[in-house]
Design an enzyme around this catalytic site. Structure first.
Site, mmCIF file in Angstrom:
data_model
loop_
_atom_site.group_PDB
_atom_site.id
_atom_site.type_symbol
_atom_site.label_atom_id
_atom_site.label_comp_id
_atom_site.label_asym_id
_atom_site.label_seq_id
_atom_site.Cartn_x
_atom_site.Cartn_y
_atom_site.Cartn_z
ATOM 1 N N SER A 64 0.855 -1.197 0.000
ATOM 2 C CA SER A 64 0.000 0.000 0.000
ATOM 3 C C SER A 64 0.882 1.233 0.000
ATOM 4 C CB SER A 64 -0.867 0.007 1.271
ATOM 5 O OG SER A 64 -1.542 1.240 1.417
ATOM 6 N N TYR B 11 -1.916 0.287 10.765
ATOM 7 C CA TYR B 11 -2.002 -0.190 9.371
ATOM 8 C C TYR B 11 -0.709 0.177 8.625
ATOM 9 C CZ TYR B 11 -3.657 -0.966 4.624
ATOM 10 O OH TYR B 11 -3.778 -1.429 3.332
#
Ligand code: NAP
Length: 243
Positions: free
Chosen positions: A143, A156
């Site tokens: 990501s 995250y």
């Protein structure tokens, strides 16, 4: 004309929906047989039927990939059925957004286990065969949160940075053996990701995000490079998202 991944065998984790599902179908379109893994057996079964309409074989294996026993079962099923695995797509992942104060220890474990522990277990399970055959591809669906610090994403971001560090270090081990490592770093993608844990289903903003198929095409680009080329990092952003 021969398809670019004809007779290759791919394993896609987190294939029951979203980016993993689109990736499994894109690999099948290129001629690969595909092993699809996630926890939701029904979704894997229907995906496997859809993959087989492309004229390739599919094997659904349900399990929690943060658990070593389930990953071992996946490896045995994949190698038992196809004899080898050429492409591993470490895609399974979860996320919850919020300030650090809003995140619990249980949520830390949930994100680190699904995003990093599953990556570690699956890579450890499938890499030895690739090294032995001197051919393979290990792709991480990471990501932009693995490259940057983002607001409300401490844990995250930590889990995705962990995958990035793992991928960068792994590349040193695998390159001499002709095993190519790729870290995909998409921005927002319109999937079920983080619904109820920071995103809301039906939010019109999601329509501005990338589609799962956009990420799947980046994966195909990575695994269809000519022999001398490897693409280590692919950064992708929706047109509406700043760098
Ligand atoms: P998604 O639609 O929620 O899909 C996540 C997949 O991971 C599902 O198939 C889920 O299946 C599986 N999964 C989660 N935990 C698992 C576990 N413990 N064991 C096995 N499978 C597990 O979300 P997505 O957007 O496609 O996410 C795929 C990857 O893309 C993730 O790694 C995510 O971090 C990354 N990513 C997403 C975005 C975004 O904006 N959506 C952006 C950049 C990167 P089951 O629930 O059936 O197990």
């Amino acid at each position: 004309m021969a398809k670019r991944l004809e007779n290759k065998v791919a394993v896609v984790t987190g294939a029951s929906r979203g980016i993993g599902r689109a990736s499994a179908l894109a690999l099948a379109d290129e001629g690969a047989h595909v092993v699809v893994a996630a926890r939701t057996a029904d979704d894997l079964d229907s995906l496997a039927r859809e993959i087989e309409t492309r004229g390739v074989k599919a094997l659904p294996v349900a399990g929690d990939l943060s658990q070593a026993a389930d990953v071992n079962r996946l490896a045995e099923a994949a190698e038992g059925t196809f004899g080898r695995v050429d492409i591993l797509v470490n895609n399974a992942g979860v996320g919850k957004f919020g300030t650090l104060a809003e995140l619990s220890v249980e949520e830390y474990d949930w994100m680190m286990n699904a995003n990093m522990r599953a990556t570690f277990l699956c890579t450890k399970a499938f890499l030895p065969g690739m090294l032995e055959r001197e051919e393979g591809w290990v792709v991480f669906v990471g990501s932009v949160a693995g490259l940057n610090g983002l607001p409300n994403e401490t844990v995250y971001c930590a889990s995705k940075h962990a995958q990035y560090g793992f991928a960068r270090a792994l590349d040193h081990e695998t390159r001499p053996h002709n095993v190519k490592v790729t870290y995909l770093a998409p921005g927002g993608v319109d999937t079920y990701f983080a619904f109820g844990t920071g995103r809301t289903e039906g939010d019109p903003k999601l329509k501005e995000y990338l589609d799962s198929e956009d990420v799947a095409q980046a994966l195909i680009f990575a695994v269809t490079q000519p022999p001398k080329s490897r693409v280590f990092l692919i950064g992708m952003r929706p047109m509406r998202e700043p760098l």
